[in-house]
Write a protein that holds these residues in place. Structure first.
Motif, PDB file in Angstrom:
ATOM      1  N   GLY A  55       0.842  -1.136   0.007  1.00 26.03           N
ATOM      2  CA  GLY A  55       0.105   0.142   0.041  1.00 26.03           C
ATOM      3  C   GLY A  55       1.026   1.111   0.007  1.00 26.03           C
ATOM      4  N   THR A  56       0.250   2.301   0.579  1.00 24.35           N
ATOM      5  CA  THR A  56       0.972   3.715   0.619  1.00 24.35           C
ATOM      6  C   THR A  56       2.034   3.386   1.789  1.00 24.35           C
ATOM      7  N   PRO A  57       3.297   4.068   1.418  1.00 23.62           N
ATOM      8  CA  PRO A  57       4.276   4.021   2.398  1.00 23.62           C
ATOM      9  C   PRO A  57       3.979   4.697   3.657  1.00 23.62           C
ATOM     10  N   ASN A  58       4.536   4.194   4.712  1.00 22.54           N
ATOM     11  CA  ASN A  58       4.283   5.189   5.870  1.00 22.54           C
ATOM     12  C   ASN A  58       5.741   5.814   6.148  1.00 22.54           C
ATOM     13  N   ASN A  59       6.700   5.554   5.452  1.00 25.56           N
ATOM     14  CA  ASN A  59       7.905   6.006   6.017  1.00 25.56           C
ATOM     15  C   ASN A  59       8.522   6.998   4.542  1.00 25.56           C
ATOM     16  N   LEU A  60       9.476   7.670   5.075  1.00 30.63           N
ATOM     17  CA  LEU A  60      10.110   8.815   4.067  1.00 30.63           C
ATOM     18  C   LEU A  60      10.618   8.053   2.954  1.00 30.63           C
ATOM     19  N   MET A  61      11.758   7.330   3.312  1.00 34.33           N
ATOM     20  CA  MET A  61      12.529   6.810   2.270  1.00 34.33           C
ATOM     21  C   MET A  61      11.866   6.090   1.044  1.00 34.33           C
ATOM     22  N   PRO A  62      11.064   5.060   1.333  1.00 36.17           N
ATOM     23  CA  PRO A  62      10.228   4.335   0.633  1.00 36.17           C
ATOM     24  C   PRO A  62       9.447   5.175  -0.376  1.00 36.17           C
TER      25      PRO A  62
END
Length: 336
Positions: free
Chosen positions: A194-201
């Motif tokens: 799904g939608t990444p929750n973290n900055l880098m991905p």
């Protein structure tokens, strides 16, 4: 040592399996693949040249866990098998309590029945909530700000209690800050569903064309450029810390808790600039208001890990971005 790695097909777990094998340890992975791909372990085998045994088992399944323990003589267990999205934990708190707390309890019960007393636990800097200052030492006040963080803190408390009453149980509690990057081969990396929750991905998915822009929450913080500052640590550095922790316990070390971070922070805009520099890709930006609960600065004091384990993060921000981009560009759709 022979090590059971629960959640070993996940992002940090797969990198830790690589580092364990590289250090001469035997590994058996236990992973339900509810939030990971078996293909990650196929790629681990390509990196290491070793066959990796994978038991498709949920850590809450006591009977299935007992079966794995009965087939192997383990020296230690590393536990990564937890749900980890702060945002999702607000929507599904009971799911998080069940998986993260109940799963840890069942796993420790089966360890006790099997006579395995060395335990490395994947915890999180979220146990510090909104800290009073940075760098954050392990002695800082513990006050979680999400159901996810609460599950980590409760698990930590259970581990501490068990280590007090059971002299045969020794644990390493590792509080991660912000894991990023990927293996230098580009074969394994972070592949969020799904939608990444973290900055880098999220940055990586924008750069590879899967998302139109990066949304930055808040550009009015009292930081050097107005965006939030966090402690980003390369996932390979993090994986090597787990090897050090297992080996420390194997040599008779007592139960301990340490932070795993670099000891310095980078802002969102600094991360974006570093990524654009090493990738040659532009990352379009959009700004949104601050999110509730976010703090301006958040970075570790990693001194205790250095003193106790001889561990220090080696890779800098450019290397984190370079390796993350190599993984994403080689596998634009992740493990498919």
């Amino acid at each position: 040592m022979k090590v059971m790695v629960c959640g070993g097909a996940g992002y940090i777990g797969s990198h830790t399996v690589v580092e364990l094998i590289a250090s001469g340890h035997a590994v058996v992975v236990v992973d339900s693949h509810a939030n990971s791909s078996p293909k990650a372990l196929e790629r681990v085998e390509r990196i290491t040249g070793e066959k990796v045994e994978n038991a498709c088992v949920d850590v809450r399944d006591a009977a299935a866990l007992a079966g794995v323990f009965s087939r192997h003589d383990f020296d230690a267990v590393i536990h990564f098998a937890a749900l980890k999205s702060v945002g999702e934990s607000w929507q599904k708190p009971l799911t998080y309590f069940d998986n993260n707390i109940s799963g840890t309890i069942v796993l420790m019960q089966e360890m006790a029945r099997a006579g395995v007393g060395k335990f490395v636990f994947s915890s999180s800097a979220t146990v510090y909530g909104a800290p009073d200052f940075s760098p954050i030492p392990e002695s800082a006040a513990l006050r979680t700000a999400s159901p996810y963080g609460r599950t980590k803190l409760i698990a930590e408390e259970l581990i501490e209690e068990l280590s007090h009453v059971d002299p045969g149980f020794k644990a390493a509690v590792l509080r991660y800050f912000n894991p990023v990057g990927a293996h230098q081969s580009g074969l394994i990396g972070e592949d969020p569903s799904g939608t990444p929750n973290n900055l880098m991905p999220y940055i990586c998915q924008v750069a590879v064309g899967r998302r139109p822009y990066l949304q930055i929450f808040g550009n009015d913080y009292p930081t050097r450029d107005g965006t939030g500052v966090r402690d980003y640590v390369h996932v390979v550095d993090l994986a090597r810390a787990h090897v050090r922790a297992v080996e420390h316990l194997g040599k008779g070390g007592e139960t301990f808790t340490v932070n795993l971070g670099t000891g310095c922070g980078h802002s969102v805009l600094e991360v974006v600039a570093a990524f654009e520099r090493v990738s040659g890709r532009q990352v379009p930006l959009s700004y949104a208001p601050r999110r509730a609960g976010d703090v301006a600065e958040y970075f570790a004091s990693p001194e205790l890990a250095r003193r106790l384990l001889g561990w220090k993060a080696e890779y800098d921000l450019d290397r984190m971005c370079e390796d993350a981009w190599r993984w994403q560009s080689m596998s634009p759709d992740g493990y498919v």
